[in-house]
Design a protein around this motif. Structure first.
Motif, PDB file in Angstrom:
ATOM      1  N   TYR A 123      47.318 -45.035 -41.247  1.00 55.89           N
ATOM      2  CA  TYR A 123      46.598 -44.612 -39.610  1.00 55.89           C
ATOM      3  C   TYR A 123      47.458 -44.819 -38.741  1.00 55.89           C
ATOM      4  CZ  TYR A 123      43.443 -46.233 -43.870  1.00 55.89           C
ATOM      5  OH  TYR A 123      42.551 -46.076 -45.064  1.00 55.89           O
TER       6      TYR A 123
ATOM      7  N   CYS B 112      46.545 -40.533 -39.355  1.00 56.51           N
ATOM      8  CA  CYS B 112      45.524 -40.355 -39.791  1.00 56.51           C
ATOM      9  C   CYS B 112      44.300 -40.878 -39.176  1.00 56.51           C
ATOM     10  CB  CYS B 112      44.795 -39.712 -40.671  1.00 56.51           C
ATOM     11  SG  CYS B 112      45.306 -41.281 -42.033  1.00 56.51           S
TER      12      CYS B 112
ATOM     13  N   ASP C 156      40.014 -33.943 -45.964  1.00 63.11           N
ATOM     14  CA  ASP C 156      40.106 -32.817 -45.347  1.00 63.11           C
ATOM     15  C   ASP C 156      42.068 -33.449 -44.435  1.00 63.11           C
ATOM     16  OD1 ASP C 156      39.201 -31.509 -46.286  1.00 63.11           O
ATOM     17  OD2 ASP C 156      38.167 -31.822 -44.342  1.00 63.11           O
ATOM     18  N   GLU C 157      42.032 -34.711 -44.418  1.00 65.92           N
ATOM     19  CA  GLU C 157      43.104 -35.229 -43.370  1.00 65.92           C
ATOM     20  C   GLU C 157      43.642 -35.801 -45.003  1.00 65.92           C
ATOM     21  OE1 GLU C 157      42.859 -37.858 -40.615  1.00 65.92           O
ATOM     22  OE2 GLU C 157      41.411 -36.632 -39.491  1.00 65.92           O
ATOM     23  N   THR C 158      43.864 -36.035 -45.769  1.00 70.09           N
ATOM     24  CA  THR C 158      44.406 -36.723 -46.830  1.00 70.09           C
ATOM     25  C   THR C 158      45.327 -35.561 -47.672  1.00 70.09           C
ATOM     26  OG1 THR C 158      42.745 -36.960 -48.094  1.00 70.09           O
ATOM     27  CG2 THR C 158      43.142 -38.664 -47.585  1.00 70.09           C
TER      28      THR C 158
ATOM     29  N   GLU D 210      46.926 -33.200 -45.760  1.00 66.53           N
ATOM     30  CA  GLU D 210      47.983 -32.763 -44.900  1.00 66.53           C
ATOM     31  C   GLU D 210      48.768 -33.762 -44.475  1.00 66.53           C
ATOM     32  OE1 GLU D 210      46.393 -30.181 -43.883  1.00 66.53           O
ATOM     33  OE2 GLU D 210      47.053 -29.169 -42.581  1.00 66.53           O
TER      34      GLU D 210
ATOM     35  N   TRP E 194      45.459 -30.226 -38.386  1.00 62.95           N
ATOM     36  CA  TRP E 194      44.468 -30.622 -40.395  1.00 62.95           C
ATOM     37  C   TRP E 194      43.507 -29.299 -40.409  1.00 62.95           C
ATOM     38  CZ3 TRP E 194      46.650 -34.848 -41.414  1.00 62.95           C
ATOM     39  CH2 TRP E 194      46.715 -36.008 -39.939  1.00 62.95           C
TER      40      TRP E 194
ATOM     41  N   SER F 168      41.641 -27.454 -44.130  1.00 62.86           N
ATOM     42  CA  SER F 168      40.808 -27.658 -44.798  1.00 62.86           C
ATOM     43  C   SER F 168      40.376 -27.390 -46.508  1.00 62.86           C
ATOM     44  CB  SER F 168      38.939 -27.642 -44.113  1.00 62.86           C
ATOM     45  OG  SER F 168      38.762 -26.242 -43.598  1.00 62.86           O
TER      46      SER F 168
END
Ligand SMILES: Nc1nc2c(ncn2[C@@H]2O[C@H](COP(=O)(O)OP(=O)(O)OP(=O)(O)O)[C@@H](O)[C@H]2O)c(=O)[nH]1
Ligand SMILES: [Mg+2]
Length: 304
Positions: A35, A91, A97-99, A101, A118, A120
């Motif tokens: 994070y 993130c 969506d972020e995971t 990347e 990011w 999607s």
């Protein structure tokens, strides 16, 4: 083991000297992730500080406060001739969506020293993986390092998310992430360690990072950071005792990412279908209600 012995071991580690030689790997990539605001960039600066034994320098730019993301570019920092650290983009929340990347960064499919955006969809992941073929990064021995601050308490809702993340990272990289717990002086350290132990993570290192404001050398901070680096490299040496094939590993990482992106796309299609079904059911319910109205048949005749 004293600090100098650990420094010497880390500095002199060579992939060529491993049991089966380098097996096609040219460097070790410590992939920092997690994070935003948990201390990834500070950890890099701290590692450089303890290894270089010179004055404190800011190599990786650090956030002034921990609530605004600072690192957007996947920057690399050489720690030794063999070991490079990567400051991946953090993130804010592990949403779907972020995971995606994060996994693409960890799989080393996003270019180094470039901005990370990011994306999607499946098409985006497809593009990332196809573009990655233009770069030859199969020769990196990837070590995932999850940086988590003990100051931020792990909320119960987050525990499942972290367990899923640790599992996925293990699938992609073939290794459980090493967990670096920053702000080790925090009162929540024990609780954070306990929650990570539940995820299956074996290697956990509480550290207190040096910062621009506070980089007065202390034995506790120095030894904590060195121990973490030393154990990471010893683990690489241990893994290199097995026969490995960097190219096969890269193909496997790619397969997992395609599968992840495909499943995510299917979930989205399912969500749309579910909400469409719910909308139709609601409409039918309203029509059913209207049919019961005494004027319903009269209105039907009138409009016909
Ligand atoms: N006291 C203390 N402060 C820390 C520690 N680690 C980081 N910080 C502070 O926490 C803030 C965020 O640290 P960063 O290193 O920028 O965090 P990051 O994970 O790189 O953040 P992003 O680049 O935004 O993803 C900064 O103000 C640091 O000085 C630590 O172990 N102890
Ligand atoms: Mg950063």
């Amino acid at each position: 083991m004293d600090s100098q012995a650990m420094i010497d071991y880390i500095r002199s580690f060579r992939l060529d000297s491993c049991r089966h030689g380098n097996q096609g790997y040219s460097r070790v990539l410590l992939q920092l992730f997690g994070y935003t605001g948990h201390g990834k960039s500070s950890f890099i600066n701290s590692c450089k500080y303890v290894m270089d034994d010179g004055p404190y320098k800011v190599y990786a730019k650090v956030a002034r406060s921990d609530d605004k993301p600072e690192t957007m570019i996947r920057n690399t920092y050489e720690l030794t001739d063999t070991v490079t650290m990567v400051d991946n983009r953090g993130c804010v929340k592990m949403n779907k969506d972020e995971t995606g990347e994060i996994y693409a960064q960890l799989g080393n499919f996003l270019p180094l020293d470039c901005e990370v955006k990011w994306h999607s969809g499946f098409k985006d992941m497809n593009q990332i993986l196809l573009s990655a073929d233009l770069m030859d990064q199969s020769a990196d021995f990837i070590v995932p390092v999850l940086v988590y601050s003990a100051q931020k308490q792990i909320a119960p809702a987050e525990e499942g998310e972290l367990r899923e993340l640790v599992k996925k990272v293990k699938n992609i990289t073939g290794l459980f992430p090493t967990v670096v717990i920053t702000h080790k002086l925090s009162e929540h350290l024990r609780d954070t360690e306990e929650k990570f132990r539940m995820t299956g993570a074996e290697n956990m290192f509480p550290v207190e990072n040096y910062t621009e404001q506070d980089h007065l050398k202390t034995r506790g901070k120095h030894e904590g950071l060195l121990k973490c680096l030393y154990e990471i490299i010893r683990d690489v040496e241990f893994r290199m005792r097995e026969r490995r094939d960097p190219l096969k590993e890269k193909i496997e990482r790619k397969r997992i990412l395609y599968e992840f992106a495909h499943n995510r796309e299917m979930e989205k299609v399912q969500e749309i279908a579910n909400s469409e079904r719910a909308r139709r059911e609601e409409l039918e319910r309203k029509i059913g209600e209207a049919r019961k109205h005494p004027y319903f048949h009269y209105l039907c005749t009138y409009f016909n």
